[in-house]
Structure formats: C-alpha cells, structure tokens
Design a protein around this motif. Structure first.
Motif, PDB file in Angstrom:
ATOM      1  N   ALA A 310      23.479  27.798 -45.369  1.00  0.00           N
ATOM      2  CA  ALA A 310      22.730  28.660 -46.298  1.00  0.00           C
ATOM      3  C   ALA A 310      23.660  29.643 -46.996  1.00  0.00           C
ATOM      4  CB  ALA A 310      21.633  29.413 -45.539  1.00  0.00           C
ATOM      5  N   LEU A 311      24.621  30.204 -46.275  1.00  0.00           N
ATOM      6  CA  LEU A 311      25.573  31.133 -46.889  1.00  0.00           C
ATOM      7  C   LEU A 311      26.362  30.458 -48.004  1.00  0.00           C
ATOM      8  CD1 LEU A 311      27.017  33.104 -43.818  1.00  0.00           C
ATOM      9  CD2 LEU A 311      25.551  33.994 -45.635  1.00  0.00           C
ATOM     10  N   VAL A 312      26.829  29.239 -47.734  1.00  0.00           N
ATOM     11  CA  VAL A 312      27.604  28.507 -48.741  1.00  0.00           C
ATOM     12  C   VAL A 312      26.744  28.170 -49.946  1.00  0.00           C
ATOM     13  CG1 VAL A 312      28.863  26.365 -49.208  1.00  0.00           C
ATOM     14  CG2 VAL A 312      29.231  27.578 -47.061  1.00  0.00           C
ATOM     15  N   MET A 313      25.554  27.662 -49.704  1.00  0.00           N
ATOM     16  CA  MET A 313      24.685  27.237 -50.801  1.00  0.00           C
ATOM     17  C   MET A 313      24.239  28.425 -51.650  1.00  0.00           C
ATOM     18  SD  MET A 313      22.389  24.345 -48.830  1.00  0.00           S
ATOM     19  CE  MET A 313      21.441  23.959 -50.293  1.00  0.00           C
ATOM     20  N   ILE A 314      23.850  29.507 -51.010  1.00  0.00           N
ATOM     21  CA  ILE A 314      23.380  30.679 -51.756  1.00  0.00           C
ATOM     22  C   ILE A 314      24.514  31.272 -52.584  1.00  0.00           C
ATOM     23  CG2 ILE A 314      22.540  33.049 -51.514  1.00  0.00           C
ATOM     24  CD1 ILE A 314      20.947  32.095 -49.069  1.00  0.00           C
ATOM     25  N   THR A 315      25.697  31.402 -51.978  1.00  0.00           N
ATOM     26  CA  THR A 315      26.836  31.954 -52.713  1.00  0.00           C
ATOM     27  C   THR A 315      27.206  31.073 -53.896  1.00  0.00           C
ATOM     28  OG1 THR A 315      27.680  32.898 -50.652  1.00  0.00           O
ATOM     29  CG2 THR A 315      29.201  32.776 -52.503  1.00  0.00           C
ATOM     30  N   THR A 316      27.205  29.765 -53.692  1.00  0.00           N
ATOM     31  CA  THR A 316      27.557  28.834 -54.763  1.00  0.00           C
ATOM     32  C   THR A 316      26.565  28.929 -55.921  1.00  0.00           C
ATOM     33  OG1 THR A 316      28.558  27.310 -53.168  1.00  0.00           O
ATOM     34  CG2 THR A 316      27.980  26.413 -55.328  1.00  0.00           C
ATOM     35  N   VAL A 317      25.280  28.943 -55.601  1.00  0.00           N
ATOM     36  CA  VAL A 317      24.253  29.016 -56.644  1.00  0.00           C
ATOM     37  C   VAL A 317      24.324  30.346 -57.389  1.00  0.00           C
ATOM     38  CG1 VAL A 317      21.772  29.121 -57.046  1.00  0.00           C
ATOM     39  CG2 VAL A 317      22.703  27.370 -55.546  1.00  0.00           C
ATOM     40  N   VAL A 318      24.529  31.434 -56.654  1.00  0.00           N
ATOM     41  CA  VAL A 318      24.600  32.750 -57.303  1.00  0.00           C
ATOM     42  C   VAL A 318      25.781  32.819 -58.259  1.00  0.00           C
ATOM     43  CG1 VAL A 318      25.063  35.199 -56.892  1.00  0.00           C
ATOM     44  CG2 VAL A 318      23.390  34.002 -55.483  1.00  0.00           C
TER      45      VAL A 318
END
Length: 334
Positions: A310-318
């Motif tokens: 979730a940390l990777v996905m959220i950071t990437t999308v942001v």
C-alpha cells in the motif's frame, strides 16, 4: 474586458473539473488495486504448503492438539471468511495479532517503520542528489569518451547487487574510518537524531548507488531531449551559458517527468531496504518480515506485505498524479 475574461475563467473551470475527475479516477483505481493486492497476498500465503497450527504446536503436539489450535486460530473456516475477517480488520487499522506471541502486528510494524521509512527517504534523497548532476553531465558530454565512461559506470553500478554494495561500504568505509557504525541502531530510536542518522548513512548510500544508476539513464535521456529544443539553441545564440539555460529553464521541464519516475523507484528502494537492514543489523521491517517468514507467522506476514504494498502504490499514484496535474502541457491537452 468582460468578454475576454469570461472564456479564460470558463477554461480554468473546465480544466479544474477535468483535473478533479482525473484525480477521482486515479483514487478509484488505487482502491481497486489495493483490494486486488490484498486478495493476491492473502491467497498466495493461504496456498503455501505447511500448517501454521502445526508450527505453533511444535513437534510434540498431538493431532488433537493441532486441530484444537486450528479451531482456536480460525483456520478451519472457509478461506473467504478468513479473508474478510482479516481485511475488515486492516480497514479499521487492526492488522491482527501474532499467533506466536500474541503481539500486536500494528504496534510492532509501527516501531519497525521508524527505521525503514527514514532509511528509504534518505536513500531516495541521496539517489536524486547523485543522479541529477551525473545524468546531466552524461548528456552534455554524450558524444565524448568522458560521457561514455559515465554511462558505462552507471550501468555497472545498476548491475551490482545491493548486498554487495553494502558489504563493500562496510569493508572500505566503516571499518577503516570508524566514522559510521558497522551495525546496529540506537536503542532509543530517534532520541539522538544525529546518532540515528549516522547509523543510516551507509545503508542508505548502498541503496542509493544502485537506484541512482537507474535514474542517471532517465535524467540523461530527458536532458538530451531538452538540449535539442529550439529554445535552448536560442538561449545559447543570445549568449546565455549552457548551465544558465539548463538551470533556469531546463530544470523546470525535467522536474515533472523525474517526479513521475521517482514513484516507480520507491519499490526498488523498499526492496533494497529489506536487504541492507540485514547487512547492517537495523531493526527495521526487513528483519521483522524475515523472522515472521521463518516462524510462519501468517497474520504478521500478510499484514506487513499489504502495508508495504500500500505504501508503494499510494506513493506512486500520488507522485504520478502530481506530475500530471502540475504539467501545463498535460493540463492544456486534457
């Protein structure tokens, strides 16, 4: 004046609405991706061979005792029911408890992230600091032997495993100079920020070397594209130094694509953190995860993997969304 201002205001409103729709769409895709990721993590761990109850019971446990443990842990329930119970807890911030010692997974993970997150941030900063000037130099001197040497060295660094870089830093820097700790992290965490930072510099450098090598190629490519623009040639023809043209105008054009690619680098930095934490004996998420895998603590493993994902996905999308929203070329075309 009113007639000319109205279309401009309407255009701004339309662009704002399109941007809002884009962000909403990205948020929906992110939520759906997180749900799919949770299913994949839970399902993969569920089909692994072995029995968590048997591991917890020990070699002397009888079949009746193991079955009692399975019922106590809820392992005899349908798989979909176990998933809903776990993921429902995750949505409320309850990551479960360890079946081995009853510890709160959320509490321990929060403690470990106090080491892993700063390590990743420091590694990201170092990789950018290294990659940007090296990539720009490689682009400027791309047709010379010097530029080709820089490109070759970046490719070599990208091919070296992170654990090799970590061991090399221990042997070549930590042991001879004694400027940085070889292993360990302050027991009181960040009570002494400088001491904690000293413990993270070499691990972060080991990660940054490999990640910056990947970024160098991207920065080089973007800079070459900028150098071929008409406005660069115009600036040079007017007597502007190349450095001034790149700093005043090129940096702005390269920053947004770089912002997007950094999001993709987060996963590599996170994986590198797991590796170097073992080399430098850092009490981060990597050690926790490996220990849980060895003990087959499924609840802790799946919750930790989901939080990291979730940390990777959220950071990437942001970062990707921010890059798109701030890019005037994309805004005008949307």
């Amino acid at each position: 004046m009113t007639l000319t201002a109205a279309p401009s205001g309407r255009g701004t409103m339309i662009r704002a609405q399109r941007t809002a729709r884009y962000i909403a769409g990205e948020a929906i895709v992110l939520i759906a991706s997180l749900v799919v990721a949770s299913m994949a993590i839970f399902g993969f761990l569920a089909i692994l061979p072995g029995d968590q109850a048997a591991v917890l019971g020990g070699v002397d446990a009888t079949p009746e005792q193991i079955e009692a443990l399975r019922q106590q842990m809820g392992l005899n329930r349908p798989i979909w029911e176990q998933y809903l119970d776990w993921f429902g807890g995750v949505l409320t911030g309850d990551l479960g408890t360890s079946a081995l010692d009853g510890r709160s997974v959320a509490a321990e993970l929060g403690e470990k992230l106090q080491v892993t997150v700063p390590l990743g941030i420091l590694a990201l900063i170092l990789s950018i600091v290294i990659a940007v000037p090296v990539g720009v130099i490689a682009a400027i001197y791309r047709d010379s032997a010097f530029g080709r040497v820089i490109t070759g060295l970046s490719q070599l660094c990208a091919a070296i495993p992170t654990f090799v870089l970590g061991l090399a830093l221990v042997l070549l820097v930590a042991l001879p100079t004694r400027l940085f700790p070889v292993q360990g992290f302050p027991a009181d965490r960040w009570a002494d920020p400088m001491e904690a930072l000293r413990s993270l510099i070499l691990p972060a450098t080991a990660i940054a070397i490999g990640q910056s090598a990947v970024l160098v190629r991207f920065v080089r490519s973007v800079t070459i594209d900028i150098l071929l623009k008409d406005w660069v040639r115009t600036g040079l023809a007017q007597g502007w130094p190349l450095r001034a043209v790149l700093v005043r105008h090129g940096a702005r054009n390269a920053a947004l694509p770089l912002l997007g690619i950094i999001g993709l680098e987060i996963a590599g930095i996170l994986m590198g953190s797991v590796i170097v934490e073992q080399i430098f004996a850092l009490p981060g998420v990597g050690g926790m995860l490996l220990s849980d895998v060895g003990n087959r603590d499924i609840t802790s493993i799946q919750s930790t993997l989901f939080v990291l994902t979730a940390l990777v996905m959220i950071t990437t999308v942001v970062l990707t969304t921010l890059s798109r929203v701030l890019d005037p070329r994309v805004r005008s075309a949307s």
